[in-house]
Design an enzyme around this catalytic site. Structure first.
Site, mmCIF file in Angstrom:
data_model
loop_
_atom_site.group_PDB
_atom_site.id
_atom_site.type_symbol
_atom_site.label_atom_id
_atom_site.label_comp_id
_atom_site.label_asym_id
_atom_site.label_seq_id
_atom_site.Cartn_x
_atom_site.Cartn_y
_atom_site.Cartn_z
ATOM 1 N N GLU A 271 0.835 -1.209 0.000
ATOM 2 C CA GLU A 271 0.000 0.000 0.000
ATOM 3 C C GLU A 271 0.869 1.259 0.000
ATOM 4 O OE1 GLU A 271 -4.359 0.260 1.787
ATOM 5 O OE2 GLU A 271 -2.868 0.529 3.355
ATOM 6 N N HIS A 292 8.296 -26.566 -1.039
ATOM 7 C CA HIS A 292 7.705 -27.732 -1.699
ATOM 8 C C HIS A 292 6.611 -27.340 -2.683
ATOM 9 C CE1 HIS A 292 9.787 -30.796 0.781
ATOM 10 N NE2 HIS A 292 9.921 -29.733 1.567
ATOM 11 N N LYS A 401 -13.882 0.743 -3.625
ATOM 12 C CA LYS A 401 -14.865 1.067 -2.578
ATOM 13 C C LYS A 401 -16.072 1.762 -3.199
ATOM 14 C CE LYS A 401 -11.689 1.603 1.303
ATOM 15 N NZ LYS A 401 -10.984 2.530 2.177
#
Ligand code: PA5
Length: 412
Positions: A271, A292, A401
């Site tokens: 951010e 792995h 938003k």
């Protein structure tokens, strides 16, 4: 021990790293003045008063006596610091347990937390600087209702709100209803709020020694020699990697209890730097698990990344291996094997030219975790400024938003 930065496996010329040294030192000097907006966090560990810490501790003590579970309601910077530090410290020393809500929009998830309120002695700590964040608001509204239907008016004393000192719907509500509150300073953004009440209060409830946590940050903040001779080079190395065309920084941890420090880093770095088409994409891997799954890519895949490993020197707990069918393992300490695994990874990755930074801390206790968080916050601020972005804003989070709001019928 002070945190150490090891750039030995960086595989890039020192000249490149040193090129912006003076500029970086100047940036750090300016940050230490904390005169720019949203930089109050820089001197925060040193400026927390004894009275403030005592108030956090005594309120936390009272809440500890009331509940088995503290539900921390918040999202992004308003909960990640708490979750990361609590998990790293393994601070769940008995009771109360920290549980998190408000960091997603899943009805399935929140329903389980409501049932927890019904079953266990509970308190709530809602953390929202703006006081208006949708996820936090939803979880708080729902859980508050569950609290009042269980405890009646007594619920009020079980709710702590941490929010802006003056504005926002949470501050208004706290005034109306009478929840106890702590303030998040106006000049500290969510992802830089590790040393505000939003993190310190729930950590104190969980049993963490917040004085040590603050002291670690304070000591590293004030250690100018460290920054000028060692700390600054990580910021400069990150800038060089970026200039050389690396686009991903892989944060690597060798213990699952540090996974949320990784998530906290992802938010802090992502951010802060990801804007104007710039920035290193931060991601986290937990070893040996992810060797792995992602080990192949790291060793031989598209070399768009560099690695930042966290080495923790001492752990309180260890296992000595019993006799094993794999003979060379018998009688060895597992922590020693884990350390050797790290050396093996460094050797294999260095051999194919992957740049590696190793950050070393003494242990996973409050003092050293405090240093670590402060260190990362300062580093991202310096690299962000070196690459020419504002590390303290987040304009890009408004777009999604607003799209969600439109679809839910929010009036603009
Ligand atoms: O770092 C940030 O600024 C964000 O992640 C915020 O912490 C997050 O969006 C929550 O905001 P608020 O504390 O206002 O509810």
């Amino acid at each position: 021990m002070r945190l150490k930065v090891n750039l030995k496996n960086l595989n890039i010329g020192r000249g490149k790293i040193d090129k912006d040294y003076d500029k970086a030192i100047e940036i750090m000097r300016e940050l230490r003045q904390a005169s720019e907006p949203m930089t109050e966090w820089v001197r925060q560990p040193a400026s927390l008063t004894g009275d403030f810490i005592l108030e956090i501790e005594s309120t936390a003590e009272e809440i500890r006596s009331l509940c088995e579970v503290l539900i921390v309601i918040g999202v992004g910077g308003s909960y990640l610091g708490t979750a990361a530090v609590a998990e790293a410290l393994e601070a769940q020393r008995g009771c109360p347990q920290l549980v998190y809500a408000g960091h997603n929009l899943s009805g399935n998830y929140l329903d389980k937390i409501v049932k927890l309120v019904q079953r266990k002695e509970t308190c709530l700590c809602v953390v929202s600087k703006s006081g208006n964040t949708m996820e936090t608001r939803i979880a708080f509204d729902v859980l508050k209702e569950a609290m009042y239907s269980k405890y009646g008016d007594e619920a009020t004393k079980r709710i702590i709100a941490v929010t802006d000192s003056e504005s926002g719907s949470l501050r208004e509500e706290a005034k109306d209803i009478g929840y106890r509150t702590f303030a998040i300073p106006a000049d500290v953004g969510g992802r830089y709020s590790a040393f505000t009440a939003g993190t310190l209060f729930p950590l104190a409830v969980a049993g963490a020694n917040i004085r040590e946590f603050i002291q670690g940050a304070k000591d590293i903040a004030e250690d100018i020699e460290f920054w000028e001779k060692e700390g600054v080079f990580y910021a400069l190395a990150r800038e060089s990697m970026y200039a050389e065309g690396k686009s991903v920084e892989v944060f690597e941890f060798y213990d699952p209890s540090l996974a949320l420090i990784g998530e906290w880093c992802e938010q802090l770095f992502g951010e802060s730097e990801g804007k104007d088409g710039k920035g290193l994409f931060p991601t986290t891997m937990i070893f040996s698990r992810d060797l792995h799954s992602m080990g192949q890519f790291l060793q031989e895949g598209n070399q768009i990344f560099f690695e930042t490993m966290l080495s923790v020197r001492n752990w309180d707990n260890d296992i000595i291996l019993p006799t094993s069918k794999i003979e060379y393992l018998s009688g060895k300490s597992l922590n020693e094997i884990n350390q050797i695994a790290m050396e093996g990874v460094v050797a294999a990755h260095s051999a194919v030219g992957i740049p590696i930074v190793i950050i070393e801390i003494e242990d996973n206790k409050e003092y050293n975790i405090g240093q670590l968080l402060y260190f990362f916050m300062m580093v991202v601020a310096v690299t962000g400024k070196l690459i020419g972005i504002d590390p303290f804003n987040q304009p890009g989070v408004e777009a999604y938003k607003s799209e969600i709001g439109k679809r839910l019928g929010k009036k603009s």
